[in-house]
Design an enzyme around this catalytic site. Structure first.
Site, PDB file in Angstrom:
ATOM      1  N   GLY A  15      86.071   0.737   4.259  1.00 22.76           N
ATOM      2  CA  GLY A  15      85.984   1.198   2.786  1.00 22.76           C
ATOM      3  C   GLY A  15      86.754   2.484   2.796  1.00 22.76           C
ATOM      4  N   THR A  17      89.617   3.075   1.380  1.00 25.88           N
ATOM      5  CA  THR A  17      90.400   3.115   0.271  1.00 25.88           C
ATOM      6  C   THR A  17      89.410   3.184  -1.044  1.00 25.88           C
ATOM      7  OG1 THR A  17      92.216   1.761   0.932  1.00 25.88           O
ATOM      8  CG2 THR A  17      92.081   1.809  -1.148  1.00 25.88           C
ATOM      9  N   LYS A  38      99.038   7.858   0.713  1.00 25.22           N
ATOM     10  CA  LYS A  38      98.585   6.684   1.968  1.00 25.22           C
ATOM     11  C   LYS A  38     100.022   6.930   2.570  1.00 25.22           C
ATOM     12  CE  LYS A  38      96.490   3.051   3.836  1.00 25.22           C
ATOM     13  NZ  LYS A  38      95.166   3.035   4.354  1.00 25.22           N
ATOM     14  N   GLU A 116      94.748   9.246   2.394  1.00 32.18           N
ATOM     15  CA  GLU A 116      94.102   8.166   3.082  1.00 32.18           C
ATOM     16  C   GLU A 116      94.700   7.593   4.329  1.00 32.18           C
ATOM     17  OE1 GLU A 116      92.466   3.374   3.097  1.00 32.18           O
ATOM     18  OE2 GLU A 116      93.499   4.364   1.105  1.00 32.18           O
ATOM     19  N   ALA A 118      95.324   5.447   7.960  1.00 36.57           N
ATOM     20  CA  ALA A 118      95.290   3.923   8.320  1.00 36.57           C
ATOM     21  C   ALA A 118      94.719   3.741   9.465  1.00 36.57           C
ATOM     22  CB  ALA A 118      96.808   3.579   8.634  1.00 36.57           C
ATOM     23  N   GLY A 119      93.626   2.796   9.419  1.00 42.44           N
ATOM     24  CA  GLY A 119      92.621   2.370  10.461  1.00 42.44           C
ATOM     25  C   GLY A 119      91.715   3.736  10.693  1.00 42.44           C
TER      26      GLY A 119
END
Length: 224
Positions: A15, A17, A38, A116, A118-119
């Site tokens: 969650g 994002t 991102k 944000e 990644a992973g």
């Protein structure tokens, strides 16, 4: 002075994002000019005109500014897998200096940038750098999204330790109840409240259709 923070998670699919978009909505509601970022997005679809990523689209839709997409998402990788694997498959070199440049451009246009990851916090970006190296280079404090399910306490505490080991600040954390069958969610969250050295910013109950704009936080990080 513009500000930025980094949203990471205990794992992929917890969650990040949703929380990043919710923070963007709330900062905008507070009267700030806000953008999401991102830096690396894995997993793309073609809309008939261009390659797109759902996370990037969600962040841009939540924002009240309109910077170039190549600043918001400098690297869009086609396969939905770890960034270093997807990048190698495409022959792409993820350049941390370029990511830092794009972040600087966003900060020049905005009061707040919500970045944000990644992973998880230490997902590899290339053969020599992980996501935490990027956070350290940008010098960002961190918001941790905990996917509340079996194993999350260990994952959250390991992530907290990794953040501290890099000399970075954990601003707060969000409990996202991603497993509707988890009977011990209250006990898990209580355990985390006792062990994470940062405030619980929000508890998100299980939902199949949660709206980022409707999420409310106990406090907005960096606003004092």
């Amino acid at each position: 002075m513009s500000r930025s923070l980094f949203v990471t998670g205990t794992d992929t699919g917890v969650g990040k994002t949703l929380v990043a978009a919710a923070l963007i909505h709330q900062y905008a509601a507070a009267g700030l000019r806000v953008s999401g970022m991102k830096p690396v997005a894995s997993g793309a679809f073609h809309d008939g005109q261009r390659w797109c990523n759902e996370d990037v689209q969600a962040l841009m839709a939540a924002a009240n500014t309109h910077p170039p997409q190549e600043w918001v998402n400098p690297y869009l990788l086609l396969r939905a897998t770890a960034p270093h694997i997807a990048a190698a498959e495409q022959g792409v070199c993820i350049d941390l200096d370029h990511l830092a440049y794009c972040h600087t451009q966003l900060r020049g246009q905005c009061d707040m940038v919500v970045v944000e990851g990644a992973g998880g916090f230490m997902v590899p970006l290339d053969a020599h750098h992980n996501s935490d190296d990027l956070v350290l280079q940008l010098g960002l404090p961190v918001v941790l999204v905990v996917g509340v399910r079996l194993g999350c306490i260990n994952h959250a505490l390991l992530t907290q330790a990794a953040i501290a080991a890099r000399g970075l600040q954990l601003l707060g954390w969000v409990a996202n109840e991603i497993d509707p069958t988890e009977a011990c969610r209250d006990a898990m969250i209580a355990s985390l409240e006792a062990r994470l050295h940062a405030p619980l910013l929000a508890r998100l109950p299980w939902s199949t259709d949660i709206n980022a704009a409707a999420v409310r936080f106990t406090q907005l990080p960096l606003l004092g």
